[in-house]
Design a protein around this motif. Structure first.
Motif, PDB file in Angstrom:
ATOM      1  N   TYR A  42       0.810  -1.215   0.000  1.00 48.71           N
ATOM      2  CA  TYR A  42       0.000   0.000   0.000  1.00 48.71           C
ATOM      3  C   TYR A  42       0.852   1.277   0.000  1.00 48.71           C
ATOM      4  CZ  TYR A  42      -3.979  -2.996   1.429  1.00 48.71           C
ATOM      5  OH  TYR A  42      -4.950  -3.951   1.509  1.00 48.71           O
ATOM      6  N   GLN A  43       2.163   1.116  -0.033  1.00 46.27           N
ATOM      7  CA  GLN A  43       3.022   2.298  -0.012  1.00 46.27           C
ATOM      8  C   GLN A  43       2.999   3.024  -1.363  1.00 46.27           C
ATOM      9  OE1 GLN A  43       5.099   3.502   2.816  1.00 46.27           O
ATOM     10  NE2 GLN A  43       3.320   2.396   3.576  1.00 46.27           N
ATOM     11  N   ARG A  44       3.475   4.263  -1.340  1.00 44.47           N
ATOM     12  CA  ARG A  44       3.560   5.042  -2.580  1.00 44.47           C
ATOM     13  C   ARG A  44       4.501   4.328  -3.563  1.00 44.47           C
ATOM     14  NH1 ARG A  44       2.611  10.756  -1.430  1.00 44.47           N
ATOM     15  NH2 ARG A  44       1.809  10.870   0.667  1.00 44.47           N
ATOM     16  N   PRO A  45       4.216   4.406  -4.877  1.00 48.37           N
ATOM     17  CA  PRO A  45       5.065   3.706  -5.858  1.00 48.37           C
ATOM     18  C   PRO A  45       6.553   4.027  -5.706  1.00 48.37           C
ATOM     19  CG  PRO A  45       3.116   4.564  -6.936  1.00 48.37           C
ATOM     20  CD  PRO A  45       3.068   5.061  -5.512  1.00 48.37           C
ATOM     21  N   GLU A  46       6.885   5.314  -5.486  1.00 50.19           N
ATOM     22  CA  GLU A  46       8.306   5.684  -5.408  1.00 50.19           C
ATOM     23  C   GLU A  46       8.971   5.117  -4.160  1.00 50.19           C
ATOM     24  OE1 GLU A  46       5.763   7.750  -5.254  1.00 50.19           O
ATOM     25  OE2 GLU A  46       6.045   9.355  -3.797  1.00 50.19           O
ATOM     26  N   VAL A  47       8.173   4.779  -3.149  1.00 44.92           N
ATOM     27  CA  VAL A  47       8.731   4.132  -1.941  1.00 44.92           C
ATOM     28  C   VAL A  47       8.875   2.633  -2.205  1.00 44.92           C
ATOM     29  CG1 VAL A  47       8.261   3.591   0.486  1.00 44.92           C
ATOM     30  CG2 VAL A  47       7.875   5.913  -0.356  1.00 44.92           C
ATOM     31  N   GLN A  48       7.847   2.012  -2.778  1.00 43.60           N
ATOM     32  CA  GLN A  48       7.938   0.579  -3.108  1.00 43.60           C
ATOM     33  C   GLN A  48       9.180   0.314  -3.957  1.00 43.60           C
ATOM     34  OE1 GLN A  48       4.441  -1.468  -4.639  1.00 43.60           O
ATOM     35  NE2 GLN A  48       3.070   0.017  -3.703  1.00 43.60           N
ATOM     36  N   ALA A 238      -5.293 -11.774  -9.660  1.00 46.11           N
ATOM     37  CA  ALA A 238      -5.566 -10.768 -10.700  1.00 46.11           C
ATOM     38  C   ALA A 238      -4.605 -10.885 -11.879  1.00 46.11           C
ATOM     39  CB  ALA A 238      -5.502  -9.370 -10.095  1.00 46.11           C
ATOM     40  N   THR A 239      -3.365 -11.252 -11.618  1.00 45.34           N
ATOM     41  CA  THR A 239      -2.385 -11.307 -12.713  1.00 45.34           C
ATOM     42  C   THR A 239      -2.450 -12.622 -13.487  1.00 45.34           C
ATOM     43  OG1 THR A 239      -0.678 -12.042 -11.169  1.00 45.34           O
ATOM     44  CG2 THR A 239      -0.733  -9.690 -11.670  1.00 45.34           C
ATOM     45  N   THR A 240      -3.131 -13.628 -12.939  1.00 45.74           N
ATOM     46  CA  THR A 240      -3.123 -14.928 -13.633  1.00 45.74           C
ATOM     47  C   THR A 240      -4.513 -15.417 -14.075  1.00 45.74           C
ATOM     48  OG1 THR A 240      -3.286 -16.104 -11.533  1.00 45.74           O
ATOM     49  CG2 THR A 240      -1.056 -15.737 -12.373  1.00 45.74           C
ATOM     50  N   CYS A 241      -5.592 -14.774 -13.610  1.00 48.54           N
ATOM     51  CA  CYS A 241      -6.921 -15.291 -13.960  1.00 48.54           C
ATOM     52  C   CYS A 241      -7.215 -15.071 -15.456  1.00 48.54           C
ATOM     53  CB  CYS A 241      -8.007 -14.635 -13.096  1.00 48.54           C
ATOM     54  SG  CYS A 241      -8.300 -12.914 -13.484  1.00 48.54           S
ATOM     55  N   HIS A 256       0.363  -0.563  -8.378  1.00 55.58           N
ATOM     56  CA  HIS A 256       1.746  -0.454  -8.835  1.00 55.58           C
ATOM     57  C   HIS A 256       2.349  -1.848  -9.077  1.00 55.58           C
ATOM     58  CE1 HIS A 256       5.524   1.533  -9.456  1.00 55.58           C
ATOM     59  NE2 HIS A 256       6.113   0.880  -8.468  1.00 55.58           N
ATOM     60  N   THR A 257       2.179  -2.748  -8.117  1.00 57.34           N
ATOM     61  CA  THR A 257       2.729  -4.105  -8.276  1.00 57.34           C
ATOM     62  C   THR A 257       1.992  -4.858  -9.379  1.00 57.34           C
ATOM     63  OG1 THR A 257       3.294  -4.168  -5.948  1.00 57.34           O
ATOM     64  CG2 THR A 257       3.251  -6.269  -7.076  1.00 57.34           C
ATOM     65  N   LEU A 258       0.659  -4.687  -9.441  1.00 59.96           N
ATOM     66  CA  LEU A 258      -0.105  -5.392 -10.477  1.00 59.96           C
ATOM     67  C   LEU A 258       0.394  -4.998 -11.869  1.00 59.96           C
ATOM     68  CD1 LEU A 258      -3.726  -5.093  -8.992  1.00 59.96           C
ATOM     69  CD2 LEU A 258      -2.368  -7.172  -9.189  1.00 59.96           C
ATOM     70  N   MET A 259       0.603  -3.705 -12.068  1.00 58.84           N
ATOM     71  CA  MET A 259       1.066  -3.216 -13.369  1.00 58.84           C
ATOM     72  C   MET A 259       2.463  -3.738 -13.694  1.00 58.84           C
ATOM     73  SD  MET A 259      -1.318  -1.548 -14.716  1.00 58.84           S
ATOM     74  CE  MET A 259      -0.498  -0.795 -16.106  1.00 58.84           C
ATOM     75  N   GLU A 264      -0.226  -6.403 -19.136  1.00 59.76           N
ATOM     76  CA  GLU A 264      -1.156  -6.730 -20.229  1.00 59.76           C
ATOM     77  C   GLU A 264      -2.610  -6.559 -19.804  1.00 59.76           C
ATOM     78  OE1 GLU A 264       0.019  -8.174 -23.357  1.00 59.76           O
ATOM     79  OE2 GLU A 264       1.737  -7.158 -22.444  1.00 59.76           O
ATOM     80  N   LYS A 265      -2.861  -6.649 -18.496  1.00 61.86           N
ATOM     81  CA  LYS A 265      -4.252  -6.610 -18.023  1.00 61.86           C
ATOM     82  C   LYS A 265      -4.655  -5.205 -17.582  1.00 61.86           C
ATOM     83  CE  LYS A 265      -4.706 -11.307 -16.493  1.00 61.86           C
ATOM     84  NZ  LYS A 265      -5.768 -12.130 -15.946  1.00 61.86           N
ATOM     85  N   GLU A 266      -5.975  -5.036 -17.456  1.00 64.29           N
ATOM     86  CA  GLU A 266      -6.477  -3.746 -16.947  1.00 64.29           C
ATOM     87  C   GLU A 266      -6.973  -3.960 -15.521  1.00 64.29           C
ATOM     88  OE1 GLU A 266      -9.731  -0.337 -18.123  1.00 64.29           O
ATOM     89  OE2 GLU A 266      -9.469  -2.052 -19.477  1.00 64.29           O
ATOM     90  N   TYR A 267      -6.485  -3.151 -14.591  1.00 65.59           N
ATOM     91  CA  TYR A 267      -6.884  -3.272 -13.188  1.00 65.59           C
ATOM     92  C   TYR A 267      -7.713  -2.045 -12.844  1.00 65.59           C
ATOM     93  CZ  TYR A 267      -3.031  -6.466 -13.691  1.00 65.59           C
ATOM     94  OH  TYR A 267      -2.204  -7.447 -14.164  1.00 65.59           O
ATOM     95  N   ILE A 268      -8.975  -2.287 -12.501  1.00 67.53           N
ATOM     96  CA  ILE A 268      -9.858  -1.155 -12.237  1.00 67.53           C
ATOM     97  C   ILE A 268      -9.962  -0.949 -10.731  1.00 67.53           C
ATOM     98  CG2 ILE A 268     -12.212  -0.276 -12.529  1.00 67.53           C
ATOM     99  CD1 ILE A 268     -11.798  -2.488 -15.077  1.00 67.53           C
TER     100      ILE A 268
END
Ligand code: 13P
Ligand code: SF4
Length: 325
Positions: A42-48, A238-241, A256-259, A264-268
């Motif tokens: 849940y951290q900010r992308p630049e921290v992750q 989410a990344t494999t279904c 951030h991690t999903l992307m 290739e997938k869209e995460y809403i």
């Protein structure tokens, strides 16, 4: 690095160049000081992106227990830093923003737990890891959202006092029907307050999408889901279904991690819909890159806990780690 004082004042406005420079400096300091940087999803992308390891609560407590580093910089909320200190008390654990607590963890006190134990002497206190250290110290066992169902299924006792999250408690109860549950009525504001009506709107807009939700969500949201799981379990699903699109009801930092894992997938996530609310944890986002930099550079914001609390709180955490291997 003369600019850090300035950056603190305008940390939300850092340019891409400043972010990169600061990230490099944090990594250099981590090498120099033999520090490990742990980050929740849940951290900010630049921290992750500067972390040695990004994970869910369970994975992070395992990493904290195993590390050989001299310093642990924990980018997460207070109970996570406390857990790292409890499982590895000789290490210096630094929390980049000591004010970043978890509102749900503050919804129950050690005194409340002692009273529950008195009222139900035959019950075993199962504490979600999202609890403060003194509450863990009077609990019998910890769980995270990744292992709660499996661990409670293994318990011998017939009565479970589940604290503090009512949503996770009800989710576990549903899967362990042979036990009696006393459930504390705490909740995670960002997850619990996101309504089923808002989820329905997203489903209507994306009828082809699968719906993945965190078990801290309201039971009426959980009812609608194709998948319910912890942050790392959601990532896996989410990344494999099969679906190309997945609606994800959890804190937006997970995107951030999903992307990164499967672009290739869209995460809403609800925040992108201007007629929906969002699932945004202000305290998780209280950790910023300049704060991480300053904390590591000056070795400030050390997590300190009384020795007796460390000793007592260690038992339920270690018991959990042993039961979830
Ligand atoms: P997990 O990472 O265990 O899914 O927990 C989510 C959470 O809310 C942590 O505060
Ligand atoms: Fe606490 Fe909820 Fe934030 Fe997690 S997301 S730290 S449970 S308030």
């Amino acid at each position: 690095m003369v600019y850090v004082e300035l950056l603190k004042e305008k940390e939300s406005e850092l340019t891409q160049y400043e972010i990169k420079e600061l990230q490099e400096e944090v990594r250099r300091l981590a090498r120099e000081k033999n520090a490990v940087i742990l980050s929740h999803y849940y951290q900010r992308p630049e921290v992750q992106d500067i972390a040695d390891f990004v994970g869910d609560s369970l994975e992070l407590s395992r990493k904290a227990a195993q590390t050989n580093a001299d310093i642990i910089v924990f980018c997460g909320v207070r109970f996570m830093c406390e857990t790292a200190k409890i499982v590895n008390p000789t290490k210096k654990v630094l929390h980049p923003n000591p004010e970043s607590g978890c509102p749900m963890a503050d919804m129950i006190t050690a005194k409340d737990v002692l009273r529950l134990k008195e009222e139900h002497p035959d019950g075993e206190v199962v504490a979600y890891v999202n609890t403060n250290a003194d509450v863990k110290a009077v609990s019998d066992l910890c769980v995270t959202s990744a292992n709660a169902v499996k661990i409670v299924q293994k318990l011998d006792s017939r009565k479970v006092i589940f604290i503090p999250d009512q949503a996770l408690g009800n989710w576990v109860k549903k899967h362990v029907p042979d036990k009696e549950f006393i459930i504390w009525q705490g909740f995670c504001p960002p997850h619990f307050e996101f309504t089923a009506k808002e989820v329905q709107k997203l489903k209507e807009l994306y009828p082809d999408a699968k719906l993945a939700v965190h078990p801290e969500c309201h039971p009426r949201v959980i009812e609608l889901a194709d998948f319910v799981g912890s942050t790392s379990q959601i990532i896996n699903y989410a990344t494999t279904c099969d679906a190309k699109r997945v609606i994800v009801i959890t804190e937006v930092g997970l995107k951030h991690t999903l992307m990164k894992k499967n672009p290739e997938k869209e995460y809403i996530f609800p925040e992108s819909m201007n007629y929906c609310g969002s699932v945004y944890c202000c305290t998780m986002k209280g950790i910023t890159l300049p704060k991480v930099y300053q904390t590591l550079k000056e070795e400030i914001n050390e997590v300190k806990l009384p020795e007796d609390i460390i000793e007592k709180a260690k038992r339920p955490i270690i018991r959990m780690l042993e039961m979830s291997t």
